[in-house]
Design a protein around this motif. Structure first.
Motif: not given
Ligand code: FE2
Length: 296
Positions: A166-170, A253-255
């Motif tokens: 899980c991460h934020q692209d920014a 947040p996505h993964m």
């Protein structure tokens, strides 16, 4: 000769129908931090892009990349990644190798992704990335002066396609103030089984938890602002058919989980910022030889 024919064939494909966001779609995006646009491109156009990528892979010589170094994540493997902002480079799955550095399966089924300047250097992906529908979509989303900063073709290979946590692209493509937007385009159907995206609706309103930066000595470092882990129980799966485009806010947040299925899950991603925001020099991504440009 064959490759040239394929490229020309792809250039002549009927890419891409115009798409305009409705008000309720924009509201949804602002509320959820992502927006799913089914049938953004035709299924046959997806096949066309996939065929073209197969040709790129065919032409790729894995010996161009030190397999041992890739395997061991040494400094030169890092450099191969860090220098890829203005190039088309091929990155392997970490489970693609035996301990002796040889590939477990053919290169076509060992590559994790191709990046990061396909939208500039590859004629087929350049045409796709600058299509009228993406121009209009970007305008609708509120980016007045777009700069295309990064593109990737992601394979999510059968059985070895690894998890993307899980991460934020920014965190990786930091703009100030944030204008980073990602377009994630399903080239194949994305399901829970083959590792579709998951996201936490509405949590794009949260600040960045981390930033991945390039340090003065040419290395990289992850800076953590907030140690609190993401609550993965809030994740919802974004299962989509091929041809679907998902807009991702830079802070959402996505993964995606690992792909243990027998089906690949190809996707093309393109990231855009507004030139009104700054793109600090300590971002890992640099494009020294190809300064960021808009859709022209
Ligand atoms: Fe991402």
């Amino acid at each position: 000769m064959h490759r040239v024919l394929i490229v020309l064939l792809c250039l002549s494909c009927p890419i891409f129908s115009l798409s305009v966001l409705k008000d309720e779609q924009l509201q949804r995006f602002n509320q959820d931090g992502y927006l799913i646009l089914p049938q953004f491109i035709d299924a046959e156009d997806c096949d066309c892009l996939k065929t073209h990528v197969a040709e790129l892979l065919e032409a790729f010589d894995p010996s161009d990349v030190s397999i041992f170094e890739t395997l061991n994540q040494t400094q030169s493997a890092d450099q191969y990644f860090l220098d890829s902002g203005d190039k088309i480079r091929f990155f392997f799955e970490k489970d693609a190798f035996y301990p002796d550095g040889s590939l477990k399966q053919s290169k076509e089924f060992s590559i994790n992704k191709i990046g990061h300047a396909m939208h500039v250097l590859d004629p087929v992906f350049r045409q796709f990335s600058t299509s009228d529908s993406l121009v209009k979509l970007t305008e609708d989303i509120g980016i007045k002066n777009p700069l295309l900063i990064q593109s990737m073709y992601i394979f999510k290979q059968p059985r070895i396609g690894g998890e993307v946590t899980c991460h934020q692209d920014a965190s990786f493509l930091y703009s100030e103030p944030n204008t980073t937007i990602g377009y994630w385009i399903a080239i194949e159907d994305a399901t829970i089984e083959n590792g579709c995206l998951w996201a936490i609706p509405g949590e794009h309103h949260l600040p960045l938890k981390k930033r991945f930066v390039r340090t003065e000595d040419g290395k990289t470092r992850m800076i953590t602002f907030d140690e609190t882990p993401w609550d993965l129980s809030k994740m919802v799966p974004l299962e989509v058919k091929k041809g679907t485009l998902i807009i991702l806010h830079g802070h959402i947040p996505h993964m995606s989980y690992a792909n243990y299925s027998s089906k690949s899950r190809h996707a093309f991603t393109l990231h855009v910022i507004d030139s009104s925001s700054s793109f600090p020099r300590d971002n890992w991504l640099r494009s020294e030889e190809l300064p960021f440009k808009g859709f022209e």
